[in-house]
Design a protein around this motif. Structure first.
Motif, PDB file in Angstrom:
ATOM      1  N   LYS A   4     -68.603   8.370 -19.499  1.00  0.00           N
ATOM      2  CA  LYS A   4     -68.327   9.084 -18.264  1.00  0.00           C
ATOM      3  C   LYS A   4     -66.957   8.658 -17.757  1.00  0.00           C
ATOM      4  O   LYS A   4     -66.473   7.565 -18.059  1.00  0.00           O
ATOM      5  CB  LYS A   4     -69.404   8.772 -17.229  1.00  0.00           C
ATOM      6  CG  LYS A   4     -70.795   9.275 -17.616  1.00  0.00           C
ATOM      7  CD  LYS A   4     -71.805   8.924 -16.544  1.00  0.00           C
ATOM      8  CE  LYS A   4     -73.195   9.430 -16.922  1.00  0.00           C
ATOM      9  NZ  LYS A   4     -74.209   9.065 -15.901  1.00  0.00           N
ATOM     10  N   ALA A   5     -66.347   9.510 -16.942  1.00  0.00           N
ATOM     11  CA  ALA A   5     -64.976   9.256 -16.490  1.00  0.00           C
ATOM     12  C   ALA A   5     -64.854   7.920 -15.765  1.00  0.00           C
ATOM     13  O   ALA A   5     -63.933   7.142 -16.012  1.00  0.00           O
ATOM     14  CB  ALA A   5     -64.514  10.401 -15.584  1.00  0.00           C
ATOM     15  N   GLY A   6     -65.795   7.645 -14.863  1.00  0.00           N
ATOM     16  CA  GLY A   6     -65.742   6.397 -14.115  1.00  0.00           C
ATOM     17  C   GLY A   6     -65.936   5.180 -14.996  1.00  0.00           C
ATOM     18  O   GLY A   6     -65.250   4.165 -14.841  1.00  0.00           O
ATOM     19  N   LEU A   9     -62.675   4.338 -17.092  1.00  0.00           N
ATOM     20  CA  LEU A   9     -61.644   3.617 -16.345  1.00  0.00           C
ATOM     21  C   LEU A   9     -62.084   2.195 -16.020  1.00  0.00           C
ATOM     22  O   LEU A   9     -61.296   1.251 -16.088  1.00  0.00           O
ATOM     23  CB  LEU A   9     -61.304   4.361 -15.057  1.00  0.00           C
ATOM     24  CG  LEU A   9     -60.238   5.447 -15.135  1.00  0.00           C
ATOM     25  CD1 LEU A   9     -59.896   5.947 -13.739  1.00  0.00           C
ATOM     26  CD2 LEU A   9     -58.976   4.952 -15.836  1.00  0.00           C
ATOM     27  N   LEU A  10     -63.359   2.042 -15.672  1.00  0.00           N
ATOM     28  CA  LEU A  10     -63.861   0.709 -15.359  1.00  0.00           C
ATOM     29  C   LEU A  10     -63.766  -0.211 -16.571  1.00  0.00           C
ATOM     30  O   LEU A  10     -63.343  -1.365 -16.464  1.00  0.00           O
ATOM     31  CB  LEU A  10     -65.319   0.799 -14.883  1.00  0.00           C
ATOM     32  CG  LEU A  10     -66.002  -0.536 -14.561  1.00  0.00           C
ATOM     33  CD1 LEU A  10     -65.284  -1.262 -13.425  1.00  0.00           C
ATOM     34  CD2 LEU A  10     -67.468  -0.313 -14.205  1.00  0.00           C
ATOM     35  N   HIS A  11     -64.121   0.295 -17.739  1.00  0.00           N
ATOM     36  CA  HIS A  11     -64.049  -0.516 -18.959  1.00  0.00           C
ATOM     37  C   HIS A  11     -62.607  -0.885 -19.294  1.00  0.00           C
ATOM     38  O   HIS A  11     -62.326  -2.020 -19.689  1.00  0.00           O
ATOM     39  CB  HIS A  11     -64.676   0.245 -20.126  1.00  0.00           C
ATOM     40  CG  HIS A  11     -66.162   0.338 -20.037  1.00  0.00           C
ATOM     41  ND1 HIS A  11     -66.938   0.954 -21.001  1.00  0.00           N
ATOM     42  CD2 HIS A  11     -67.036  -0.108 -19.101  1.00  0.00           C
ATOM     43  CE1 HIS A  11     -68.207   0.886 -20.670  1.00  0.00           C
ATOM     44  NE2 HIS A  11     -68.292   0.246 -19.521  1.00  0.00           N
ATOM     45  N   ARG A  12     -61.686   0.075 -19.151  1.00  0.00           N
ATOM     46  CA  ARG A  12     -60.282  -0.206 -19.455  1.00  0.00           C
ATOM     47  C   ARG A  12     -59.700  -1.223 -18.476  1.00  0.00           C
ATOM     48  O   ARG A  12     -58.977  -2.138 -18.863  1.00  0.00           O
ATOM     49  CB  ARG A  12     -59.455   1.074 -19.402  1.00  0.00           C
ATOM     50  CG  ARG A  12     -59.790   2.098 -20.468  1.00  0.00           C
ATOM     51  CD  ARG A  12     -59.607   1.590 -21.864  1.00  0.00           C
ATOM     52  NE  ARG A  12     -60.785   0.935 -22.390  1.00  0.00           N
ATOM     53  CZ  ARG A  12     -60.784  -0.092 -23.226  1.00  0.00           C
ATOM     54  NH1 ARG A  12     -59.667  -0.614 -23.633  1.00  0.00           N
ATOM     55  NH2 ARG A  12     -61.906  -0.617 -23.654  1.00  0.00           N
ATOM     56  N   GLU A  93     -49.260   0.498 -21.291  1.00  0.00           N
ATOM     57  CA  GLU A  93     -50.524   0.679 -21.991  1.00  0.00           C
ATOM     58  C   GLU A  93     -51.567   1.278 -21.054  1.00  0.00           C
ATOM     59  O   GLU A  93     -52.289   2.215 -21.419  1.00  0.00           O
ATOM     60  CB  GLU A  93     -51.025  -0.664 -22.537  1.00  0.00           C
ATOM     61  CG  GLU A  93     -52.349  -0.554 -23.262  1.00  0.00           C
ATOM     62  CD  GLU A  93     -52.832  -1.888 -23.810  1.00  0.00           C
ATOM     63  OE1 GLU A  93     -53.993  -1.963 -24.227  1.00  0.00           O
ATOM     64  OE2 GLU A  93     -52.047  -2.851 -23.808  1.00  0.00           O
ATOM     65  N   PHE A  94     -51.638   0.752 -19.833  1.00  0.00           N
ATOM     66  CA  PHE A  94     -52.628   1.266 -18.898  1.00  0.00           C
ATOM     67  C   PHE A  94     -52.284   2.694 -18.476  1.00  0.00           C
ATOM     68  O   PHE A  94     -53.181   3.522 -18.263  1.00  0.00           O
ATOM     69  CB  PHE A  94     -52.744   0.365 -17.664  1.00  0.00           C
ATOM     70  CG  PHE A  94     -54.038   0.540 -16.934  1.00  0.00           C
ATOM     71  CD1 PHE A  94     -55.182  -0.097 -17.375  1.00  0.00           C
ATOM     72  CD2 PHE A  94     -54.120   1.357 -15.823  1.00  0.00           C
ATOM     73  CE1 PHE A  94     -56.390   0.079 -16.729  1.00  0.00           C
ATOM     74  CE2 PHE A  94     -55.317   1.540 -15.156  1.00  0.00           C
ATOM     75  CZ  PHE A  94     -56.460   0.894 -15.608  1.00  0.00           C
TER      76      PHE A  94
END
Length: 296
Positions: A4-6, A9-12, A93-94
């Protein structure tokens, strides 16, 4: 594709930020004072001379490296006053993670490699025409982003190919040959143009070169990346490797590898792995049962 989108981003953010911030703090409260004592025999002025340790941490905390120095430390080294010259890449990178996150919201991107290929070509062309970017008023940060993004986007293109066709030996060998030819034959932007071929070739190599089980379960690569520079600066500061001859250089590198590995292992076991395990164990949101008024 699978998150999922959230969650994506949370994992990254969890993979990048905790260890990065700890590295900044360790540099400011441990490496910096150590360098100050080695250079000047005293900590006098360390906490108050610009760039102060607090300024170093706070100004860089968003991943964009605004400050590389701390006070008077490292001022007399061959690469003076730079505590970590590797960290600047993490911001870009981010940005690439965010770019893929935005593209992932488009159904076209999720169904086909065409959009990722178009974006890759556009990014490579933008880098190839760097002077045009400057003429348009875009600053050096955008120019750097255009330089690095094609490598990331080339990998995105290859993802679709491998998902559908798998990894083929002859394609792997051919890809590495094509990548090498582009890098050698095309000045300035040959590396960017070679990105899909390079990515495919490296992923093919990963299927034939055995990976030790320990490496597969202990990813110390990020810790190596963020701690190698300050370790090497400190080793130069104490005079290791300063002598002439190959032996001094070999000893310098061996000590740098051992010390950096120790710090990378601590980063992995104390910061990175616990942070990632924590978000992976988050309970799923309650699922509503239609018409029942209850949740599972």
């Amino acid at each position: 594709m699978r998150s999922k989108a959230g969650d994506y981003l949370l994992h990254r953010a969890t993979r990048i930020f905790p260890a990065f911030i700890v590295c900044l703090i360790v540099t400011a409260v441990l490496f910096g004072p150590l360098a100050m004592l080695i250079q000047y025999g005293s900590l006098q002025g360390y906490a108050t001379t610009a760039v102060t340790p607090v300024e170093f941490v706070w100004s860089n905390i968003t991943l964009y490296m605004n400050e590389y120095s701390i006070g008077r430390t490292l001022s007399e080294l061959p690469y003076p006053a730079v505590w970590n010259g590797s960290l600047w890449t993490l911001y870009y990178e981010f940005l690439c993670y965010v770019l893929v996150w935005c593209l992932g919201a488009l159904a076209w991107f999720r169904r086909s490699a065409v959009l990722s290929l178009i974006i890759f070509v556009v990014a490579t062309a933008a880098h190839a025409s760097g002077s045009l970017l400057t003429a348009l008023g875009l600053d050096g940060s955008f120019v750097l982003f255009a330089k690095l993004a094609p490598f990331f986007l080339g990998g995105a293109c290859v993802y679709f190919v491998i998902e559908r066709l798998g990894v083929n030996q002859w394609l792997g060998v051919s890809s590495l040959a094509i990548a090498a030819a582009q890098i050698l034959a095309i000045p300035h932007w040959g590396g960017q143009a070679s990105a899909p071929f390079l990515a495919y070739g490296l992923l093919w190599l990963a299927t034939i070169i055995p990976q030790p089980r320990w490496v597969g379960t202990n990813d110390v690569s990020y810790g190596f990346y963020i701690y190698a520079w300050p370790v090497q600066q400190l080793l130069v500061l104490i005079g290791l490797g300063a002598g002439d001859g190959a032996l001094g250089f070999v000893v310098y590198n061996l000590v740098a590898i051992l010390v950096t590995f120790s710090l990378a292992w601590l980063s992995w076991t104390l910061i990175e792995r616990p942070a990632m395990n924590r978000i992976r164990r988050r309970p799923a949101a309650p699922e509503r049962v239609s018409g029942s008024g209850t949740s599972l």
